[in-house]
Design a protein around this motif. Structure first.
Motif, mmCIF file in Angstrom:
data_model
loop_
_atom_site.group_PDB
_atom_site.id
_atom_site.type_symbol
_atom_site.label_atom_id
_atom_site.label_comp_id
_atom_site.label_asym_id
_atom_site.label_seq_id
_atom_site.Cartn_x
_atom_site.Cartn_y
_atom_site.Cartn_z
ATOM 1 N N LYS A 43 48.961 53.675 45.905
ATOM 2 C CA LYS A 43 48.755 52.617 46.894
ATOM 3 C C LYS A 43 47.358 52.702 47.505
ATOM 4 O O LYS A 43 46.811 53.785 47.689
ATOM 5 N N GLY A 44 46.773 51.533 47.789
ATOM 6 C CA GLY A 44 45.524 51.484 48.542
ATOM 7 C C GLY A 44 44.263 51.319 47.732
ATOM 8 O O GLY A 44 43.163 51.401 48.286
ATOM 9 N N TYR A 45 44.389 51.061 46.436
ATOM 10 C CA TYR A 45 43.209 50.853 45.602
ATOM 11 C C TYR A 45 42.940 49.360 45.447
ATOM 12 O O TYR A 45 43.866 48.549 45.316
ATOM 13 N N LYS A 46 41.669 49.021 45.469
ATOM 14 C CA LYS A 46 41.248 47.648 45.191
ATOM 15 C C LYS A 46 40.276 47.681 44.013
ATOM 16 O O LYS A 46 39.358 48.505 43.991
ATOM 17 N N LEU A 47 40.493 46.778 43.065
ATOM 18 C CA LEU A 47 39.638 46.759 41.884
ATOM 19 C C LEU A 47 39.542 45.354 41.333
ATOM 20 O O LEU A 47 40.352 44.470 41.645
ATOM 21 N N THR A 48 38.520 45.178 40.512
ATOM 22 C CA THR A 48 38.292 43.918 39.818
ATOM 23 C C THR A 48 38.284 44.187 38.325
ATOM 24 O O THR A 48 37.610 45.113 37.863
ATOM 25 N N ILE A 49 39.045 43.406 37.590
ATOM 26 C CA ILE A 49 39.036 43.476 36.133
ATOM 27 C C ILE A 49 38.774 42.070 35.622
ATOM 28 O O ILE A 49 39.550 41.146 35.882
ATOM 29 N N ASP A 50 37.662 41.908 34.924
ATOM 30 C CA ASP A 50 37.315 40.595 34.367
ATOM 31 C C ASP A 50 37.380 39.489 35.409
ATOM 32 O O ASP A 50 38.018 38.448 35.199
ATOM 33 N N PHE A 51 36.738 39.726 36.568
ATOM 34 C CA PHE A 51 36.560 38.713 37.601
ATOM 35 C C PHE A 51 37.837 38.406 38.386
ATOM 36 O O PHE A 51 37.852 37.504 39.215
ATOM 37 N N LYS A 279 24.292 33.075 38.856
ATOM 38 C CA LYS A 279 23.488 33.316 40.053
ATOM 39 C C LYS A 279 24.352 33.830 41.193
ATOM 40 O O LYS A 279 24.012 34.814 41.864
ATOM 41 N N LYS A 280 25.504 33.205 41.402
ATOM 42 C CA LYS A 280 26.403 33.629 42.474
ATOM 43 C C LYS A 280 26.940 35.031 42.225
ATOM 44 O O LYS A 280 27.042 35.842 43.155
ATOM 45 N N TYR A 281 27.281 35.305 40.981
ATOM 46 C CA TYR A 281 27.826 36.626 40.666
ATOM 47 C C TYR A 281 26.789 37.712 40.914
ATOM 48 O O TYR A 281 27.084 38.740 41.530
ATOM 49 N N LEU A 282 25.587 37.473 40.457
ATOM 50 C CA LEU A 282 24.534 38.478 40.608
ATOM 51 C C LEU A 282 24.138 38.662 42.056
ATOM 52 O O LEU A 282 23.656 39.739 42.457
ATOM 53 N N LEU A 283 24.321 37.647 42.856
ATOM 54 C CA LEU A 283 24.022 37.759 44.284
ATOM 55 C C LEU A 283 25.187 38.376 45.055
ATOM 56 O O LEU A 283 25.090 38.620 46.261
ATOM 57 N N GLY A 284 26.300 38.600 44.369
ATOM 58 C CA GLY A 284 27.441 39.239 45.021
ATOM 59 C C GLY A 284 28.213 38.312 45.924
ATOM 60 O O GLY A 284 28.928 38.769 46.813
ATOM 61 N N LYS A 285 28.087 37.002 45.704
ATOM 62 C CA LYS A 285 28.800 36.062 46.541
ATOM 63 C C LYS A 285 30.197 35.833 46.005
ATOM 64 O O LYS A 285 30.508 36.136 44.855
ATOM 65 N N ASN A 286 31.050 35.240 46.828
ATOM 66 C CA ASN A 286 32.398 34.914 46.381
ATOM 67 C C ASN A 286 32.329 33.751 45.401
ATOM 68 O O ASN A 286 31.643 32.752 45.647
ATOM 69 N N ILE A 287 33.038 33.906 44.293
ATOM 70 C CA ILE A 287 33.049 32.866 43.269
ATOM 71 C C ILE A 287 34.462 32.337 43.144
ATOM 72 O O ILE A 287 35.409 33.093 43.052
ATOM 73 N N GLN A 288 34.608 31.035 43.144
ATOM 74 C CA GLN A 288 35.912 30.430 42.966
ATOM 75 C C GLN A 288 36.265 30.480 41.490
ATOM 76 O O GLN A 288 35.644 29.840 40.662
ATOM 77 N N LEU A 289 37.270 31.274 41.125
ATOM 78 C CA LEU A 289 37.651 31.460 39.735
ATOM 79 C C LEU A 289 38.880 30.627 39.388
ATOM 80 O O LEU A 289 39.696 30.352 40.210
#
Length: 289
Positions: A43-51, A279-289
């Motif tokens: 419990k308590g892990y946050k991760l991103t896999i393929d966006f 551009k948004k991804y590289l800037l670390g912004k939130n991207i609507q997927l």
């Protein structure tokens, strides 16, 4: 300090490591990218896999192919485990289609890599890990087969749990129906760069396109055309964010001779042009997927 053990012989690699800050850095910077990866996170892990973002609310297994991208963003307080191995080590078991390295945990129409565990299920998985870790400390001639046996146990148990959690109505269907949807997913994974229509996959499966669409629709699953296009868009995102290729080059790599058509497809699916998405991804912004 991380406990790390591995087996290596004749191009076969299998390794286990407990996750600490150093290992976390290595995972996030792609040191293990060439391997198939299994993460056992409490419990308590946050991760991103393929966006896609995931948060563990209980002990959870993640199965990640070597063509996927993973970032662990936050860690919990309990111990986490990480297995990595290559296809030479395990995928000789290709005849066991459902639990092979292109099996349902890694390749499914839901694009879901996560398997949540109840307390009882976690206890069973803990036992497998204990045996596996003990085996890595024994240098016996049969070590390779024992490690492969424990890995297969882990995958079989996780596959059974995953199917109960994810398949819904499909889990009540005959096994041949589940095999059909897995075969469709596997074929999309193999051919998405050059086969873009349901008719293309109908030819491979020896079925009419309407038959395929009807089988998906009967169980309220995503339309097969959407599954195909979503796989293409996922690869486009990977190439945009993790490769040096231009948008035009990516369009060609994904089988589109007309980059403008590819741009429209990407915009329709994501709400952004390929260039803006990158551009948004590289800037670390939130991207609507």
């Amino acid at each position: 300090m991380a406990l790390s053990n591995y087996f290596e012989s004749n191009y076969k690699m299998f390794g286990y490591v407990r996750i600490d800050d150093a290992v976390l850095h290595n995972i996030n910077t792609g040191l293990y990218k060439m391997y198939i990866q299994v993460l056992y996170l409490p419990k308590g892990y946050k991760l991103t896999i393929d966006f896609n973002d995931y948060t563990t609310e209980e002990s959870t297994l993640f199965f990640v192919s070597n063509n996927q991208y993973i970032q662990i963003l936050e860690t919990g307080s309990e111990e986490a485990h990480f297995i990595y191995y290559n296809r030479d080590f395990y995928c000789i078991q290709i005849h066991d289609a459902e639990v092979a390295c292109d099996g349902i945990l890694f390749n499914n129409i839901y694009n879901m890599p996560m398997t949540r565990l109840s307390e009882g299920e976690a206890a069973m998985i803990d036992h497998v890990y204990t045996q596996l870790i003990d085996e890595l400390t024994i240098k016996e001639s049969s070590q390779e087969e024992m490690l492969r046996t424990y890995l297969k146990q882990l995958i079989i148990r996780a596959t059974r749990i995953w199917k109960k959690q994810q398949l819904g109505r499909l889990n009540e269907e005959p096994a041949k129906e589940i095999d059909f949807f897995r075969d469709f997913s596997r074929l999309v994974e193999i051919h998405f760069k050059d086969k873009h229509t349901v008719a293309d996959y109908a030819d491979l499966l020896g079925l009419a396109p309407k038959t395929i669409s009807a089988r998906f629709n009967r169980l309220d699953l995503a339309a097969p055309n959407d599954i195909i296009k979503d796989r293409i868009i996922l690869e486009a995102k990977r190439l945009l964010c993790y490769s040096p290729y231009s948008v035009k080059e990516i369009a060609y790599k994904l089988g589109y001779e007309d980059p403008a058509y590819f741009n429209r497809l990407f915009l329709n699916k994501t709400g952004d042009t390929p260039s803006n998405f990158k551009k948004k991804y590289l800037l670390g912004k939130n991207i609507q997927l």
